[in-house]
Design an enzyme around this catalytic site. Structure first.
Site, PDB file in Angstrom:
ATOM      1  N   LYS A  38      16.182  -3.868  25.388  1.00 38.66           N
ATOM      2  CA  LYS A  38      15.518  -2.683  25.939  1.00 38.66           C
ATOM      3  C   LYS A  38      14.637  -2.993  27.154  1.00 38.66           C
ATOM      4  CE  LYS A  38      15.417  -0.226  21.504  1.00 38.66           C
ATOM      5  NZ  LYS A  38      14.555   0.431  20.488  1.00 38.66           N
ATOM      6  N   ASP A  54       8.012 -11.312  17.849  1.00 37.63           N
ATOM      7  CA  ASP A  54       7.464 -10.290  16.961  1.00 37.63           C
ATOM      8  C   ASP A  54       6.149 -10.798  16.387  1.00 37.63           C
ATOM      9  OD1 ASP A  54       7.006  -8.501  14.680  1.00 37.63           O
ATOM     10  OD2 ASP A  54       9.056  -7.819  15.047  1.00 37.63           O
ATOM     11  N   ASN A  82      -1.263  -8.583  24.556  1.00 40.93           N
ATOM     12  CA  ASN A  82      -1.280  -7.143  24.807  1.00 40.93           C
ATOM     13  C   ASN A  82      -0.654  -6.338  23.678  1.00 40.93           C
ATOM     14  OD1 ASN A  82      -0.948  -4.541  26.473  1.00 40.93           O
ATOM     15  ND2 ASN A  82       1.180  -5.179  26.165  1.00 40.93           N
ATOM     16  N   SER A 133      -8.453  -5.721  23.822  1.00 38.06           N
ATOM     17  CA  SER A 133      -9.200  -4.905  22.881  1.00 38.06           C
ATOM     18  C   SER A 133      -9.013  -3.454  23.308  1.00 38.06           C
ATOM     19  CB  SER A 133     -10.668  -5.327  22.870  1.00 38.06           C
ATOM     20  OG  SER A 133     -11.440  -4.518  22.024  1.00 38.06           O
ATOM     21  N   TYR A 147      -7.842   1.225  13.295  1.00 33.55           N
ATOM     22  CA  TYR A 147      -7.408   0.585  14.539  1.00 33.55           C
ATOM     23  C   TYR A 147      -8.618   0.014  15.284  1.00 33.55           C
ATOM     24  CZ  TYR A 147      -5.874   0.158  19.399  1.00 33.55           C
ATOM     25  OH  TYR A 147      -5.635  -0.297  20.664  1.00 33.55           O
ATOM     26  N   LYS A 151      -9.836  -4.021  16.559  1.00 31.44           N
ATOM     27  CA  LYS A 151     -10.293  -4.417  17.888  1.00 31.44           C
ATOM     28  C   LYS A 151     -11.707  -5.003  17.819  1.00 31.44           C
ATOM     29  CE  LYS A 151      -6.508  -3.298  19.903  1.00 31.44           C
ATOM     30  NZ  LYS A 151      -5.606  -4.381  20.391  1.00 31.44           N
ATOM     31  N   THR A 182      -0.281   6.058  29.129  1.00 32.12           N
ATOM     32  CA  THR A 182       0.904   5.366  28.617  1.00 32.12           C
ATOM     33  C   THR A 182       1.398   6.145  27.396  1.00 32.12           C
ATOM     34  OG1 THR A 182      -0.310   3.965  27.044  1.00 32.12           O
ATOM     35  CG2 THR A 182      -0.160   3.181  29.335  1.00 32.12           C
TER      36      THR A 182
END
Length: 285
Positions: A38, A54, A82, A133, A147, A151, A182
């Protein structure tokens, strides 16, 4: 002198933009992606090595991957952690299983990557580790607390890491993006990676956060192309960083800047108002 970037999640979003910026500046890129098939055509050049990767892999498998990555161009100058994901929902709504999976990828997966690459970085006595982060790395948000907590963990790890590896000529930094345009909110806005809703939270900040995932998807204020420019400049000590000290934290986005200033003000107020309280708890001898 060209640099070699190792970027996880380099086929989409911020990771892709950083890769493209590095290539534009004459650098080389190792694109670590879950699905090499991809990868966009823009990354299929002689200066890019596309490797399957992964974050769920074991330490042993990540170690093998690291050797392959270093072997692609003979070194790693910038390690960009990232890749990751967000599982959304209120604290009460999210199950232990989903919390553990979030930490497995966003914290333990990145720890495995850092451990795997440090031997080579130490041997060459140079390198920059950029751990991504978030604005949620120093401020927890309703409907996104788990989540954010991953971070928070990554920020603490990076603070310690920076001190541990400095004597080897290695820098480590925390990148704190705000909301950039994004596909980050796409899965949550589509009802994926989202805990089942509890009706009790419908008219609370948790319920409002669920609505915001849809409302702000692809309407975020941050420009990922410019983010990539700032990240490259930070690594190269050029552009806006030609005359600036390379600090531990790299805040990106006006929203991150505003939240950072608010956080500082709150800490200052707490330190002043509670001074008598915290000073009262020491031994007097």
């Amino acid at each position: 002198m060209s640099r070699v970037w190792m970027i996880t999640g380099a086929n989409t979003g911020i990771g892709l933009e950083i890769a493209l910026k590095a290539l534009k500046e004459g650098d080389k890129v190792i694109a670590a992606v879950r699905s090499p098939e991809k990868v966009p055509e823009t990354l299929k050049t002689d200066n890019v090595s596309i490797l399957r990767f992964d974050l769920s892999w074991s330490q042993e498998k990540v170690n093998v991957f690291a050797k392959e990555a270093v072997g692609a161009f003979g070194k790693i100058d910038v390690l960009v952690n990232n890749a990751g994901y967000a599982y959304m929902g209120g604290i009460e709504e999210i199950s232990d299983e989903n919390v553990k999976q979030q930490y497995e990828i966003n914290v333990f997966g990145i720890l495995r990557v850092i451990r795997a690459f440090l031997p080579d970085l130490r041997a060459q006595r140079s390198g920059l580790i950029l751990n991504f982060s978030s604005i949620g790395g120093f401020h927890g948000y309703p409907g996104n607390g788990i989540y954010c907590s991953t971070k928070f963990a990554l920020e603490g790890i990076t603070e310690a890491l920076a001190q541990e590896v400095a004597s080897f000529g290695i820098d480590a930094a925390i990148v704190e993006p705000g909301y950039f345009r994004t596909n980050f909110l796409a899965s949550a806005s589509a009802g994926q990676n989202l805990a089942p809703a509890m009706s009790e939270y419908e008219n609370t900040p948790v319920g409002e956060a669920r609505q915001a995932f849809v409302k702000y998807n692809l309407k975020q204020p941050g420009n990922p192309v410019i983010l990539a420019e700032r990240v490259w400049e930070y690594a190269a000590r050029k552009g806006l960083f030609a005359d600036r000290k390379r600090r531990l934290r790299l805040p990106l986005g006006s929203d991150t800047g505003a939240q950072l200033r608010s956080f500082i003000a709150d800490l200052q107020e707490t330190a002043e108002e509670y001074r008598e309280v915290y000073e009262s708890t020491d031994f007097k001898d």
